[in-house]
Design a protein around this motif. Structure first.
Motif, PDB file in Angstrom:
ATOM      1  N   ASP A  18       0.841  -1.207   0.000  1.00 33.85           N
ATOM      2  CA  ASP A  18       0.000   0.000   0.000  1.00 33.85           C
ATOM      3  C   ASP A  18       0.872   1.251   0.000  1.00 33.85           C
ATOM      4  N   PHE A  19       1.907   1.238   0.839  1.00 36.73           N
ATOM      5  CA  PHE A  19       2.824   2.380   0.914  1.00 36.73           C
ATOM      6  C   PHE A  19       3.482   2.618  -0.441  1.00 36.73           C
ATOM      7  N   LEU A  20       3.997   1.562  -1.057  1.00 30.92           N
ATOM      8  CA  LEU A  20       4.692   1.710  -2.337  1.00 30.92           C
ATOM      9  C   LEU A  20       3.767   2.230  -3.427  1.00 30.92           C
ATOM     10  N   ARG A  21       2.516   1.757  -3.437  1.00 34.52           N
ATOM     11  CA  ARG A  21       1.547   2.283  -4.416  1.00 34.52           C
ATOM     12  C   ARG A  21       1.272   3.760  -4.158  1.00 34.52           C
ATOM     13  N   SER A  22       1.239   4.159  -2.909  1.00 31.46           N
ATOM     14  CA  SER A  22       0.865   5.532  -2.569  1.00 31.46           C
ATOM     15  C   SER A  22       1.949   6.558  -2.880  1.00 31.46           C
ATOM     16  N   ILE A  23       3.212   6.120  -3.015  1.00 31.60           N
ATOM     17  CA  ILE A  23       4.290   7.098  -3.233  1.00 31.60           C
ATOM     18  C   ILE A  23       4.687   7.245  -4.699  1.00 31.60           C
ATOM     19  N   ARG A  24       4.048   6.513  -5.603  1.00 35.43           N
ATOM     20  CA  ARG A  24       4.356   6.683  -7.023  1.00 35.43           C
ATOM     21  C   ARG A  24       4.099   8.124  -7.438  1.00 35.43           C
ATOM     22  N   GLY A  25       5.060   8.709  -8.153  1.00 36.34           N
ATOM     23  CA  GLY A  25       4.928  10.086  -8.596  1.00 36.34           C
ATOM     24  C   GLY A  25       5.382  11.109  -7.563  1.00 36.34           C
ATOM     25  N   ARG A  26       5.880  10.648  -6.429  1.00 42.56           N
ATOM     26  CA  ARG A  26       6.317  11.554  -5.356  1.00 42.56           C
ATOM     27  C   ARG A  26       7.839  11.512  -5.203  1.00 42.56           C
ATOM     28  N   PRO A  27       8.416  12.533  -4.578  1.00 40.78           N
ATOM     29  CA  PRO A  27       9.865  12.540  -4.337  1.00 40.78           C
ATOM     30  C   PRO A  27      10.246  11.438  -3.349  1.00 40.78           C
ATOM     31  N   VAL A  28      11.303  10.682  -3.695  1.00 40.69           N
ATOM     32  CA  VAL A  28      11.765   9.605  -2.831  1.00 40.69           C
ATOM     33  C   VAL A  28      13.287   9.615  -2.723  1.00 40.69           C
ATOM     34  N   ARG A  29      13.772   8.905  -1.722  1.00 35.01           N
ATOM     35  CA  ARG A  29      15.199   8.645  -1.555  1.00 35.01           C
ATOM     36  C   ARG A  29      15.358   7.129  -1.534  1.00 35.01           C
ATOM     37  N   VAL A  30      16.246   6.620  -2.382  1.00 41.79           N
ATOM     38  CA  VAL A  30      16.502   5.184  -2.462  1.00 41.79           C
ATOM     39  C   VAL A  30      17.944   4.944  -2.024  1.00 41.79           C
ATOM     40  N   LYS A  31      18.118   4.210  -0.938  1.00 38.19           N
ATOM     41  CA  LYS A  31      19.442   3.884  -0.415  1.00 38.19           C
ATOM     42  C   LYS A  31      19.871   2.531  -0.966  1.00 38.19           C
ATOM     43  N   LEU A  32      21.102   2.468  -1.485  1.00 37.90           N
ATOM     44  CA  LEU A  32      21.617   1.229  -2.064  1.00 37.90           C
ATOM     45  C   LEU A  32      22.614   0.554  -1.130  1.00 37.90           C
ATOM     46  N   SER A  33      22.828  -0.730  -1.346  1.00 36.89           N
ATOM     47  CA  SER A  33      23.769  -1.494  -0.523  1.00 36.89           C
ATOM     48  C   SER A  33      25.196  -0.968  -0.666  1.00 36.89           C
ATOM     49  N   SER A  34      25.500  -0.276  -1.749  1.00 38.69           N
ATOM     50  CA  SER A  34      26.834   0.305  -1.956  1.00 38.69           C
ATOM     51  C   SER A  34      27.076   1.522  -1.068  1.00 38.69           C
ATOM     52  N   GLY A  35      26.010   2.047  -0.459  1.00 33.68           N
ATOM     53  CA  GLY A  35      26.131   3.241   0.365  1.00 33.68           C
ATOM     54  C   GLY A  35      25.648   4.493  -0.354  1.00 33.68           C
ATOM     55  N   ALA A  36      25.543   4.434  -1.688  1.00 34.83           N
ATOM     56  CA  ALA A  36      25.051   5.583  -2.454  1.00 34.83           C
ATOM     57  C   ALA A  36      23.550   5.714  -2.250  1.00 34.83           C
ATOM     58  N   ASP A  37      23.054   6.931  -2.430  1.00 33.06           N
ATOM     59  CA  ASP A  37      21.604   7.075  -2.449  1.00 33.06           C
ATOM     60  C   ASP A  37      21.192   7.937  -3.623  1.00 33.06           C
ATOM     61  N   TYR A  38      19.995   7.664  -4.089  1.00 35.45           N
ATOM     62  CA  TYR A  38      19.434   8.335  -5.253  1.00 35.45           C
ATOM     63  C   TYR A  38      18.171   9.057  -4.823  1.00 35.45           C
ATOM     64  N   ARG A  39      18.045  10.296  -5.252  1.00 35.50           N
ATOM     65  CA  ARG A  39      16.881  11.098  -4.911  1.00 35.50           C
ATOM     66  C   ARG A  39      16.240  11.583  -6.196  1.00 35.50           C
ATOM     67  N   GLY A  40      14.930  11.436  -6.256  1.00 38.54           N
ATOM     68  CA  GLY A  40      14.201  11.850  -7.441  1.00 38.54           C
ATOM     69  C   GLY A  40      12.743  11.475  -7.318  1.00 38.54           C
ATOM     70  N   THR A  41      12.047  11.505  -8.432  1.00 35.99           N
ATOM     71  CA  THR A  41      10.623  11.189  -8.455  1.00 35.99           C
ATOM     72  C   THR A  41      10.437   9.728  -8.833  1.00 35.99           C
ATOM     73  N   LEU A  42       9.694   8.988  -8.020  1.00 36.29           N
ATOM     74  CA  LEU A  42       9.434   7.578  -8.285  1.00 36.29           C
ATOM     75  C   LEU A  42       8.467   7.449  -9.452  1.00 36.29           C
ATOM     76  N   ALA A  43       8.941   6.889 -10.561  1.00 36.74           N
ATOM     77  CA  ALA A  43       8.084   6.706 -11.736  1.00 36.74           C
ATOM     78  C   ALA A  43       7.302   5.399 -11.614  1.00 36.74           C
ATOM     79  N   CYS A  44       7.990   4.305 -11.288  1.00 39.56           N
ATOM     80  CA  CYS A  44       7.320   3.021 -11.102  1.00 39.56           C
ATOM     81  C   CYS A  44       8.268   2.030 -10.448  1.00 39.56           C
ATOM     82  N   LEU A  45       7.697   0.935  -9.972  1.00 38.69           N
ATOM     83  CA  LEU A  45       8.489  -0.162  -9.443  1.00 38.69           C
ATOM     84  C   LEU A  45       7.710  -1.447  -9.602  1.00 38.69           C
ATOM     85  N   ASP A  46       8.426  -2.566  -9.527  1.00 32.81           N
ATOM     86  CA  ASP A  46       7.763  -3.855  -9.702  1.00 32.81           C
ATOM     87  C   ASP A  46       7.905  -4.708  -8.447  1.00 32.81           C
ATOM     88  N   GLY A  47       7.438  -5.939  -8.515  1.00 31.71           N
ATOM     89  CA  GLY A  47       7.462  -6.835  -7.376  1.00 31.71           C
ATOM     90  C   GLY A  47       8.853  -7.250  -6.939  1.00 31.71           C
TER      91      GLY A  47
END
Length: 88
Positions: A18-47
């Protein structure tokens, strides 16, 4: 999605999906296992947590390294996704 949001507002249970569906099209921060993070607008994601983002910025150790129009992040690299109420 609207029914899930209404259920959450009414004190019902809200799932991670429910949370993931609700944030589509909104600003997000994605933290990666490498330590880098990406900030931008969530366009879509899959299972598999593969993520497509727009207007993406890459940060390493808190420092802006690159800007991308669109970015695709493979889900097995994702540690977490967070959503902010302010612009990313």
């Amino acid at each position: 999605a609207a029914a899930a949001d209404a259920a959450a507002d009414a004190g019902g249970v809200r799932t991670p999906a429910d949370f993931l569906r609700s944030i589509r099209g909104r600003p997000v921060r994605v933290k990666l296992s490498s330590g880098a993070d990406y900030r931008g607008t969530l366009a879509c994601l899959d299972g598999y947590m593969n993520i497509a983002m727009e207007q993406t910025e890459e940060y390493v150790a808190g420092e802006l390294k690159n800007k991308y129009g669109d970015a695709f992040i493979r889900g097995n690299n994702v540690v977490y996704i967070s959503c902010s109420t302010k612009a990313a």
